[in-house]
Design an enzyme around this catalytic site. Structure first.
Site, PDB file in Angstrom:
ATOM      1  CB  ALA A 156      -3.387 -14.371 -16.135  1.00 41.96           C
ATOM      2  CG  PHE A 157      -3.791 -15.896 -21.597  1.00 45.11           C
ATOM      3  CD1 PHE A 157      -4.421 -17.353 -22.005  1.00 45.11           C
ATOM      4  CD2 PHE A 157      -2.497 -15.838 -21.342  1.00 45.11           C
ATOM      5  CE1 PHE A 157      -3.365 -18.324 -22.075  1.00 45.11           C
ATOM      6  CE2 PHE A 157      -1.519 -16.607 -21.518  1.00 45.11           C
ATOM      7  CZ  PHE A 157      -1.855 -18.027 -22.029  1.00 45.11           C
ATOM      8  CE  LYS A 181      -6.108  -5.106 -17.842  1.00 47.26           C
ATOM      9  NZ  LYS A 181      -5.928  -5.959 -18.981  1.00 47.26           N
ATOM     10  N   GLY A 221      -5.062  -1.200 -17.253  1.00 42.95           N
ATOM     11  CA  GLY A 221      -4.636  -1.864 -15.638  1.00 42.95           C
ATOM     12  C   GLY A 221      -3.842  -0.900 -14.940  1.00 42.95           C
ATOM     13  N   GLY A 237      -0.646 -12.607 -12.958  1.00 42.90           N
ATOM     14  CA  GLY A 237      -0.095 -12.546 -14.428  1.00 42.90           C
ATOM     15  C   GLY A 237       1.308 -12.851 -14.105  1.00 42.90           C
ATOM     16  N   GLY A 242       4.038  -7.859 -12.448  1.00 43.96           N
ATOM     17  CA  GLY A 242       3.997  -7.878 -10.969  1.00 43.96           C
ATOM     18  C   GLY A 242       5.136  -6.730 -10.552  1.00 43.96           C
ATOM     19  CD  GLU A 259      -2.341 -15.617  -6.008  1.00 41.97           C
ATOM     20  OE1 GLU A 259      -1.581 -16.354  -6.329  1.00 41.97           O
ATOM     21  OE2 GLU A 259      -2.818 -15.523  -4.657  1.00 41.97           O
ATOM     22  CB  THR A 294      -0.203 -24.853 -10.672  1.00 43.55           C
ATOM     23  OG1 THR A 294      -1.336 -24.967 -11.440  1.00 43.55           O
ATOM     24  CG2 THR A 294      -0.462 -24.004  -9.489  1.00 43.55           C
ATOM     25  CB  ALA A 452      -4.947 -25.855  -6.742  1.00 41.91           C
TER      26      ALA A 452
HETATM   27  P1  NAD Z   1       0.356 -10.631 -18.348  1.00 44.70           P
HETATM   28  O1  NAD Z   1       1.346 -10.312 -17.200  1.00 44.70           O
HETATM   29  O2  NAD Z   1       0.818 -10.502 -19.591  1.00 44.70           O
HETATM   30  O3  NAD Z   1      -0.958  -9.971 -18.041  1.00 44.70           O
HETATM   31  C1  NAD Z   1      -1.808 -10.472 -16.981  1.00 44.70           C
HETATM   32  C2  NAD Z   1      -2.736  -9.093 -16.888  1.00 44.70           C
HETATM   33  O4  NAD Z   1      -1.929  -7.889 -16.388  1.00 44.70           O
HETATM   34  C3  NAD Z   1      -3.549  -8.810 -18.079  1.00 44.70           C
HETATM   35  O5  NAD Z   1      -4.629  -8.310 -17.482  1.00 44.70           O
HETATM   36  C4  NAD Z   1      -2.554  -7.342 -18.358  1.00 44.70           C
HETATM   37  O6  NAD Z   1      -3.209  -6.673 -19.302  1.00 44.70           O
HETATM   38  C5  NAD Z   1      -2.157  -7.039 -16.989  1.00 44.70           C
HETATM   39  N1  NAD Z   1      -0.939  -6.042 -17.139  1.00 44.70           N
HETATM   40  C6  NAD Z   1       0.079  -6.276 -17.754  1.00 44.70           C
HETATM   41  N2  NAD Z   1       1.066  -5.399 -17.556  1.00 44.70           N
HETATM   42  C7  NAD Z   1       0.405  -4.538 -16.576  1.00 44.70           C
HETATM   43  C8  NAD Z   1       0.833  -3.323 -15.978  1.00 44.70           C
HETATM   44  N3  NAD Z   1       1.904  -2.667 -16.128  1.00 44.70           N
HETATM   45  N4  NAD Z   1      -0.158  -2.649 -15.174  1.00 44.70           N
HETATM   46  C9  NAD Z   1      -1.256  -3.156 -15.161  1.00 44.70           C
HETATM   47  N5  NAD Z   1      -1.674  -4.328 -15.734  1.00 44.70           N
HETATM   48  C10 NAD Z   1      -0.881  -4.828 -16.433  1.00 44.70           C
HETATM   49  O7  NAD Z   1       0.073 -12.549 -17.875  1.00 44.70           O
HETATM   50  P2  NAD Z   1      -0.614 -13.505 -19.302  1.00 44.70           P
HETATM   51  O8  NAD Z   1       0.166 -13.821 -20.298  1.00 44.70           O
HETATM   52  O9  NAD Z   1      -1.937 -13.109 -19.309  1.00 44.70           O
HETATM   53  O10 NAD Z   1      -0.583 -14.725 -18.245  1.00 44.70           O
HETATM   54  C11 NAD Z   1       0.315 -15.538 -17.919  1.00 44.70           C
HETATM   55  C12 NAD Z   1       1.007 -15.458 -16.709  1.00 44.70           C
HETATM   56  O11 NAD Z   1       0.190 -15.343 -15.392  1.00 44.70           O
HETATM   57  C13 NAD Z   1       1.837 -16.556 -16.432  1.00 44.70           C
HETATM   58  O12 NAD Z   1       3.471 -15.941 -15.967  1.00 44.70           O
HETATM   59  C14 NAD Z   1       1.303 -17.222 -15.264  1.00 44.70           C
HETATM   60  O13 NAD Z   1       2.377 -18.127 -14.559  1.00 44.70           O
HETATM   61  C15 NAD Z   1       0.704 -16.148 -14.505  1.00 44.70           C
HETATM   62  N6  NAD Z   1      -0.353 -16.496 -13.729  1.00 44.70           N
HETATM   63  C16 NAD Z   1      -0.083 -16.707 -12.025  1.00 44.70           C
HETATM   64  C17 NAD Z   1      -1.437 -17.238 -11.532  1.00 44.70           C
HETATM   65  C18 NAD Z   1      -1.094 -17.288 -10.159  1.00 44.70           C
HETATM   66  O14 NAD Z   1      -2.129 -17.603  -9.462  1.00 44.70           O
HETATM   67  N7  NAD Z   1       0.234 -17.258  -9.564  1.00 44.70           N
HETATM   68  C19 NAD Z   1      -2.419 -17.449 -12.245  1.00 44.70           C
HETATM   69  C20 NAD Z   1      -2.567 -17.574 -13.523  1.00 44.70           C
HETATM   70  C21 NAD Z   1      -1.544 -16.887 -14.354  1.00 44.70           C
END
Ligand code: NAD
EC number: 1.2.1.3
Length: 501
Positions: A156-157, A181, A221, A237, A242, A259, A294, A452
């Site tokens: 994620a970003f 990715k 992805g 993400g 997910g 995650e 978090t 963490a």
């Molecule tokens: P996002 O879900 O938009 O993107 C995350 C990644 O998934 C990117 O690389 C994106 O290109 C890829 N992606 C998106 N749809 C996909 C698909 N259908 N198939 C394969 N890949 C795909 O998330 P974001 O805006 O970059 O990040 C913010 C989110 O991430 C928040 O919800 C945050 O809570 C979560 N996050 C969770 C953790 C954790 O460890 N639990 C850590 C960091 C961020």
């Protein structure tokens, strides 16, 4: 608010990338900085076909890498750790430019990479299996952990480098190869990490193809997720991502480690040390502009102290400087983009519609980039908007009278990542950590929900996805377990006393 000149930011990015040894052609993907909302440079993305090529190259490298002794694999990660240390400022600079983190947090994120490398080097001599007593005479029963294959890392970003390092440092010592990715929002940090790891591999004369970078959006992805040579998809993400990824991986019987989003809460009880609690709350809720998985999003406060706690948080928020993350004294940088700002405004108006009162914050600051003052909102109940993750600095305050109700409110959301309780009452603290307490993967006492350490397993329950990464025994997700029975007798007794012939 004084923001830097956009061309100086692009120059800074070029300098830091060059220092890390990045050579990557320009192309159709634009990397922007949230500091001014302007372009830093362009990057050539991968096609679906090129993703398959990268996976195949990683798989071929895996076939060699899995036979390299684990401590020798650890030597590559040790070298990576030393290169990360050498380039800590360069990498932190790119993290600030691309993700908008204030310098101290960007440096902290790179430090987390260095820490996980140290952890993984130690682990490379500790991939222990167990020996179990066999029920049969002259037999030995044990288990062995073997490398798994290609690990696809989707990140994620908001943690553009740390999440990659948690996965990659551990996967490499476990004997796996990695195809990464990164978020399409933060490709430059990925180019820098990839260049440094390739250098570490070359310096150690290890197979260079054990790490592959594939740049692009959702289609890239998806190509990674669907490739049957990817044994484990470790995806970080949103819950939305997910939900799309998990069934695709399951359909081909691959493994996934998810995650996903959090909706983290802290309970503040009447005995809490309020000074400490407020410091912990403000860092967790407003730090990183509320853009950590978090980040603290819900505060569940005993009604007898609610006004006092809200007043103290509001005063602390009034002191927070919002602005360019490169400026010293600034603690709250920009939101990642306009969509994040719009999502924040939408949630604030939904909260008002549900009877919430915005105590302070939520306003846009300046006209370039998307900077906001962190919002503090009192809510009459845990309504739909409170139960959802808005990836922005909004802290909803709810009150309770009975401790059981506080736990029920706490657990009454679909996500289960991080949690904390502020209390000096041991019974409350222990109850919060007990089986009928917090239902999250992370449960803290007298510290906030974010920040963490790498030594523990990181991840959460319910819609957060159930995955665990980083420390403790998270490495087991990156290996396959074989159970071995060796008969060193001249008899062939069958288990469970079965007679055959
Ligand atoms: P996002 O879900 O938009 O993107 C995350 C990644 O998934 C990117 O690389 C994106 O290109 C890829 N992606 C998106 N749809 C996909 C698909 N259908 N198939 C394969 N890949 C795909 O998330 P974001 O805006 O970059 O990040 C913010 C989110 O991430 C928040 O919800 C945050 O809570 C979560 N996050 C969770 C953790 C954790 O460890 N639990 C850590 C960091 C961020």
């Amino acid at each position: 608010m004084n923001l830097p000149d956009p061309s100086s930011l692009a120059d800074r990015a070029e300098r830091a990338l060059a220092a890390c040894g990045v050579e990557w052609p320009a192309g159709d993907l634009s990397a922007h900085t949230p500091i001014t909302g302007t372009k830093l440079r362009t990057v050539r993305p991968h096609s679906g076909r090129e993703v398959d090529d990268a996976v195949e190259a990683a798989h071929r490298a895996f076939l060699t890498w899995r036979t390299v002794p684990a401590p020798a694999r650890g030597a590559v990660v040790r070298r990576l750790g030393s290169l990360l240390t050498e380039h800590k400022e360069d990498l932190a600079e790119i993290v600030t430019l691309e993700a908008g983190k204030v310098t101290s947090e960007a440096l902290g994120e790179v430090q987390e990479m260095i820490d996980i490398c140290e952890f993984a080097v130690g682990l490379s001599r500790q991939l222990y299996g167990r020996t179990m007593p066999s029920e049969r005479p002259g037999h030995r029963l044990s288990e062995t952990w073997h490398p798994l294959g290609v690990v696809g890392v989707i990140s994620a970003f908001n943690f553009p480098v740390a999440v990659w390092s948690w996965n990659t440092a551990i996967a490499l010592v476990c004997g796996d190869s990695v195809v990464w990715k990164p978020s399409e929002t933060t490709p430059l940090t990925a180019l820098a990490c990839h260049a440094l790891l390739r250098r570490a591999l070359a310096d150690c004369e290890a197979p260079i193809d054990v790490h592959q970078l594939v740049v692009g959006g959702r289609d890239v992805g998806e190509a990674l997720v669907d490739n049957p040579l990817v044994a484990l998809v470790s995806a970080t993400g949103s819950v939305r991502m997910g939900r799309a990824v998990a069934p695709r991986v399951a359909a081909r019987f691959g493994r996934s480690l998810l995650e996903l989003g959090g909706n983290n809460a802290a309970v503040v009880t009447p005995s809490a040390d309020l000074e400490l609690a407020v410091r912990g709350i403000v860092f967790s809720a407003a730090g990183t502009a509320g853009q950590r998985c978090t980040s603290l999003r819900r505060l569940i406060v005993h009604e007898s102290i609610a006004d006092k706690v809200v007043g103290r948080i509001a005063s602390a928020y009034a002191q927070l400087q919002v602005g360019s993350p490169f400026d010293s004294g600034v603690l709250v940088g920009p939101l990642i983009n306009e969509a994040a700002y719009e999502a924040m405004q939408k949630s604030l108006s939904a909260a008002r519609g549900d009877g919430g009162t915005v105590v302070c914050g939520g306003d846009r600051v300046g006209e370039s980039g998307f900077y906001v003052t962190p919002a503090l909102v009192r809510m009459p109940a845990q309504t739909e908007v409170v139960r959802a993750e808005t990836f922005a600095p909004i802290l909803y305050v709810l009150t309770y009278t009975d401790f059981d109700d506080a736990i029920a409110l706490h657990n009454g959301v679909p996500q289960g990542l991080s949690s904390s309780i502020f209390t000096l009452d041991q019974r409350e603290a222990e109850r919060f950590l007990a089986a009928d307490g917090s239902d999250c993967g992370i449960a803290n006492v007298n510290i906030g929900t974010s920040g963490a350490e790498i030594g523990g397993a990181f991840g959460g329950e319910k819609e957060t996805g159930g995955g665990r990464e980083s420390g403790s025994d998270s490495w087991k997700a990156y290996m396959r377990r074989a159970t071995n029975t060796v008969n060193y007798s001249d008899q062939l007794p069958l288990a469970q006393g079965v007679e055959f012939g």
